[in-house]
Design a protein around this motif. Structure first.
Motif, PDB file in Angstrom:
ATOM      1  N   MET A  12       0.857  -1.180   0.000  1.00 35.36           N
ATOM      2  CA  MET A  12       0.000   0.000   0.000  1.00 35.36           C
ATOM      3  C   MET A  12       0.889   1.224   0.000  1.00 35.36           C
ATOM      4  SD  MET A  12      -2.744   1.053   2.865  1.00 35.36           S
ATOM      5  CE  MET A  12      -2.526   2.693   3.454  1.00 35.36           C
ATOM      6  N   MET A  13       0.544   2.178  -0.827  1.00 31.75           N
ATOM      7  CA  MET A  13       1.304   3.424  -0.862  1.00 31.75           C
ATOM      8  C   MET A  13       0.336   4.566  -0.578  1.00 31.75           C
ATOM      9  SD  MET A  13       3.739   2.607  -4.124  1.00 31.75           S
ATOM     10  CE  MET A  13       4.600   4.140  -4.045  1.00 31.75           C
ATOM     11  N   LEU A  14       0.781   5.484   0.257  1.00 36.17           N
ATOM     12  CA  LEU A  14      -0.049   6.625   0.629  1.00 36.17           C
ATOM     13  C   LEU A  14       0.834   7.849   0.691  1.00 36.17           C
ATOM     14  CD1 LEU A  14      -2.866   7.579   1.626  1.00 36.17           C
ATOM     15  CD2 LEU A  14      -2.078   7.073   3.932  1.00 36.17           C
ATOM     16  N   ASP A  15       0.416   8.919   0.045  1.00 37.20           N
ATOM     17  CA  ASP A  15       1.146  10.179   0.064  1.00 37.20           C
ATOM     18  C   ASP A  15       0.773  10.920   1.347  1.00 37.20           C
ATOM     19  OD1 ASP A  15       2.066  12.799  -0.274  1.00 37.20           O
ATOM     20  OD2 ASP A  15       1.617  12.822  -2.412  1.00 37.20           O
ATOM     21  N   LEU A  16       1.635  10.836   2.368  1.00 38.04           N
ATOM     22  CA  LEU A  16       1.332  11.424   3.669  1.00 38.04           C
ATOM     23  C   LEU A  16       1.307  12.951   3.621  1.00 38.04           C
ATOM     24  CD1 LEU A  16       3.309   9.022   6.018  1.00 38.04           C
ATOM     25  CD2 LEU A  16       0.859   9.030   5.486  1.00 38.04           C
ATOM     26  N   ASP A  17       2.089  13.560   2.740  1.00 37.19           N
ATOM     27  CA  ASP A  17       2.028  15.019   2.588  1.00 37.19           C
ATOM     28  C   ASP A  17       0.657  15.438   2.060  1.00 37.19           C
ATOM     29  OD1 ASP A  17       4.646  15.376   3.491  1.00 37.19           O
ATOM     30  OD2 ASP A  17       5.483  15.218   1.456  1.00 37.19           O
ATOM     31  N   TYR A  18       0.141  14.682   1.097  1.00 37.53           N
ATOM     32  CA  TYR A  18      -1.190  14.961   0.556  1.00 37.53           C
ATOM     33  C   TYR A  18      -2.264  14.733   1.617  1.00 37.53           C
ATOM     34  CZ  TYR A  18      -5.168  15.015  -2.609  1.00 37.53           C
ATOM     35  OH  TYR A  18      -6.366  15.313  -3.214  1.00 37.53           O
ATOM     36  N   LEU A  19      -2.114  13.681   2.407  1.00 36.84           N
ATOM     37  CA  LEU A  19      -3.052  13.424   3.502  1.00 36.84           C
ATOM     38  C   LEU A  19      -3.041  14.592   4.485  1.00 36.84           C
ATOM     39  CD1 LEU A  19      -4.986  11.504   5.049  1.00 36.84           C
ATOM     40  CD2 LEU A  19      -2.931  10.525   6.130  1.00 36.84           C
ATOM     41  N   ASP A  20      -1.854  15.062   4.867  1.00 44.32           N
ATOM     42  CA  ASP A  20      -1.743  16.203   5.777  1.00 44.32           C
ATOM     43  C   ASP A  20      -2.437  17.436   5.205  1.00 44.32           C
ATOM     44  OD1 ASP A  20      -0.199  14.605   7.438  1.00 44.32           O
ATOM     45  OD2 ASP A  20       1.708  15.548   6.875  1.00 44.32           O
ATOM     46  N   GLN A  21      -2.216  17.715   3.927  1.00 42.44           N
ATOM     47  CA  GLN A  21      -2.813  18.887   3.287  1.00 42.44           C
ATOM     48  C   GLN A  21      -4.332  18.767   3.217  1.00 42.44           C
ATOM     49  OE1 GLN A  21      -1.242  21.828   2.320  1.00 42.44           O
ATOM     50  NE2 GLN A  21      -3.378  22.453   2.223  1.00 42.44           N
ATOM     51  N   THR A  22      -4.816  17.584   2.914  1.00 41.38           N
ATOM     52  CA  THR A  22      -6.264  17.351   2.849  1.00 41.38           C
ATOM     53  C   THR A  22      -6.910  17.587   4.214  1.00 41.38           C
ATOM     54  OG1 THR A  22      -5.971  15.764   1.053  1.00 41.38           O
ATOM     55  CG2 THR A  22      -8.048  15.659   2.270  1.00 41.38           C
ATOM     56  N   ILE A  23      -6.286  17.059   5.257  1.00 40.08           N
ATOM     57  CA  ILE A  23      -6.812  17.244   6.610  1.00 40.08           C
ATOM     58  C   ILE A  23      -6.773  18.724   6.990  1.00 40.08           C
ATOM     59  CG2 ILE A  23      -6.395  16.764   9.066  1.00 40.08           C
ATOM     60  CD1 ILE A  23      -5.412  13.949   8.155  1.00 40.08           C
ATOM     61  N   ASP A  24      -5.685  19.398   6.668  1.00 42.03           N
ATOM     62  CA  ASP A  24      -5.575  20.831   6.969  1.00 42.03           C
ATOM     63  C   ASP A  24      -6.662  21.628   6.248  1.00 42.03           C
ATOM     64  OD1 ASP A  24      -4.123  22.984   8.301  1.00 42.03           O
ATOM     65  OD2 ASP A  24      -3.552  23.595   6.263  1.00 42.03           O
ATOM     66  N   ASN A  25      -6.905  21.317   4.978  1.00 43.95           N
ATOM     67  CA  ASN A  25      -7.961  22.008   4.221  1.00 43.95           C
ATOM     68  C   ASN A  25      -9.334  21.764   4.856  1.00 43.95           C
ATOM     69  OD1 ASN A  25      -6.078  22.920   2.376  1.00 43.95           O
ATOM     70  ND2 ASN A  25      -6.528  21.348   0.860  1.00 43.95           N
ATOM     71  N   LEU A  26      -9.585  20.547   5.272  1.00 45.11           N
ATOM     72  CA  LEU A  26     -10.849  20.214   5.912  1.00 45.11           C
ATOM     73  C   LEU A  26     -11.019  20.984   7.212  1.00 45.11           C
ATOM     74  CD1 LEU A  26     -13.395  18.375   6.033  1.00 45.11           C
ATOM     75  CD2 LEU A  26     -11.977  16.724   7.257  1.00 45.11           C
ATOM     76  N   LYS A  27      -9.987  20.994   8.046  1.00 47.52           N
ATOM     77  CA  LYS A  27     -10.070  21.688   9.339  1.00 47.52           C
ATOM     78  C   LYS A  27     -10.274  23.187   9.168  1.00 47.52           C
ATOM     79  CE  LYS A  27      -6.884  20.561  12.240  1.00 47.52           C
ATOM     80  NZ  LYS A  27      -5.618  20.120  12.827  1.00 47.52           N
ATOM     81  N   GLN A  28      -9.676  23.765   8.142  1.00 52.66           N
ATOM     82  CA  GLN A  28      -9.818  25.201   7.907  1.00 52.66           C
ATOM     83  C   GLN A  28     -11.217  25.572   7.405  1.00 52.66           C
ATOM     84  OE1 GLN A  28      -6.653  27.039   5.658  1.00 52.66           O
ATOM     85  NE2 GLN A  28      -5.108  25.805   6.680  1.00 52.66           N
ATOM     86  N   SER A  29     -11.955  24.603   6.923  1.00 52.76           N
ATOM     87  CA  SER A  29     -13.277  24.860   6.359  1.00 52.76           C
ATOM     88  C   SER A  29     -14.393  24.833   7.401  1.00 52.76           C
ATOM     89  CB  SER A  29     -13.589  23.829   5.270  1.00 52.76           C
ATOM     90  OG  SER A  29     -12.648  23.920   4.229  1.00 52.76           O
ATOM     91  N   PHE A  30     -14.080  24.456   8.634  1.00 52.29           N
ATOM     92  CA  PHE A  30     -15.079  24.328   9.686  1.00 52.29           C
ATOM     93  C   PHE A  30     -14.589  25.009  10.964  1.00 52.29           C
ATOM     94  CE2 PHE A  30     -16.046  20.922   6.807  1.00 52.29           C
ATOM     95  CZ  PHE A  30     -17.426  20.809   6.845  1.00 52.29           C
ATOM     96  N   PRO A  31     -15.508  25.390  11.840  1.00 50.71           N
ATOM     97  CA  PRO A  31     -15.083  25.923  13.143  1.00 50.71           C
ATOM     98  C   PRO A  31     -14.243  24.898  13.900  1.00 50.71           C
ATOM     99  CG  PRO A  31     -17.428  26.323  12.788  1.00 50.71           C
ATOM    100  CD  PRO A  31     -16.967  25.417  11.682  1.00 50.71           C
ATOM    101  N   SER A  32     -13.389  25.366  14.796  1.00 50.15           N
ATOM    102  CA  SER A  32     -12.409  24.498  15.457  1.00 50.15           C
ATOM    103  C   SER A  32     -13.031  23.453  16.382  1.00 50.15           C
ATOM    104  CB  SER A  32     -11.413  25.344  16.239  1.00 50.15           C
ATOM    105  OG  SER A  32     -12.082  26.081  17.241  1.00 50.15           O
ATOM    106  N   HIS A  33     -14.280  23.637  16.807  1.00 55.77           N
ATOM    107  CA  HIS A  33     -14.890  22.665  17.722  1.00 55.77           C
ATOM    108  C   HIS A  33     -15.435  21.424  17.004  1.00 55.77           C
ATOM    109  CE1 HIS A  33     -18.428  25.014  16.475  1.00 55.77           C
ATOM    110  NE2 HIS A  33     -19.123  23.915  16.729  1.00 55.77           N
ATOM    111  N   PHE A  34     -15.384  21.375  15.693  1.00 57.47           N
ATOM    112  CA  PHE A  34     -15.847  20.203  14.942  1.00 57.47           C
ATOM    113  C   PHE A  34     -14.828  19.072  15.063  1.00 57.47           C
ATOM    114  CE2 PHE A  34     -18.816  23.064  13.205  1.00 57.47           C
ATOM    115  CZ  PHE A  34     -19.774  22.369  12.509  1.00 57.47           C
ATOM    116  N   LEU A  35     -15.321  17.851  15.244  1.00 53.05           N
ATOM    117  CA  LEU A  35     -14.460  16.679  15.207  1.00 53.05           C
ATOM    118  C   LEU A  35     -14.712  15.958  13.890  1.00 53.05           C
ATOM    119  CD1 LEU A  35     -12.480  14.618  16.449  1.00 53.05           C
ATOM    120  CD2 LEU A  35     -14.491  13.425  17.380  1.00 53.05           C
TER     121      LEU A  35
END
Length: 176
Positions: A12-35
């Protein structure tokens, strides 16, 4: 020539930099109290789950194996969400004992949760985890009918049109 099912290797191969960026984009799109949670079944590899946890996301689990894998990854238990439509009594007890958040999927399961809390003297006021109800809004299917979870006959969640009284009673009477 066909290979035997147990006679091959998987990589299995996973681009961890891309995963980090995707998570960061998601977190920035919602208020900080969202899980936000990552479905363990998408990549139940411990290092992936650790990476997701380091980025402030939780892990959504649908089985005992996934629960144990998420716990072993070091993700805080209260950010692990057990969200299966067929939780056993022992799985619910494990989740509550470990401080894992729980989405109750049906009225029978709600009775099991209440029973476990009563028998174990579970102290919900000292826990960080949450116990919620998964409510099916019964609003119809989406573009991909086979993947829709909000239909009138979906196996996921408590059907609001069929059990509105029971849902309101649970939400207003249970302290957790």
């Amino acid at each position: 020539k066909f290979q035997e099912p147990d006679n091959f290797s998987v990589m299995m191969m996973l681009d961890l930099d891309y995963l980090d960026q995707t998570i960061d984009n998601l977190k920035q799109s919602f208020p900080s109290h969202f899980l936000h949670t990552f479905a363990c079944k998408a990549s139940p590899v411990r290092s992936t789950l650790q990476q997701v946890g380091r980025n402030g996301m939780g892990i959504e689990c649908a089985s005992r194996g996934e629960l144990l894998q998420a716990l072993e990854s070091g993700v805080p238990p209260e950010t692990i969400v057990f969200d299966s439509p067929a939780k056993t009594y022992s799985e619910i007890a494990l989740a509550l004992e470990k401080g894992i958040s729980l989405n109750v999927d049906n009225l029978q399961e709600l009775e099991r949760v209440k029973d476990i809390i009563e028998k174990t003297e579970y102290d919900y006021s000292s826990k960080k985890n949450q116990i919620g109800l998964r409510i099916n809004p019964q609003i119809g299917s989406g573009a991909l009918k086979g993947f829709s979870t909000g239909t009138a006959t979906s196996k996921f969640g408590i059907a609001i049109n069929d059990y509105e009284t029971e849902i309101v009673d649970a939400l207003t009477s249970l302290p957790w």
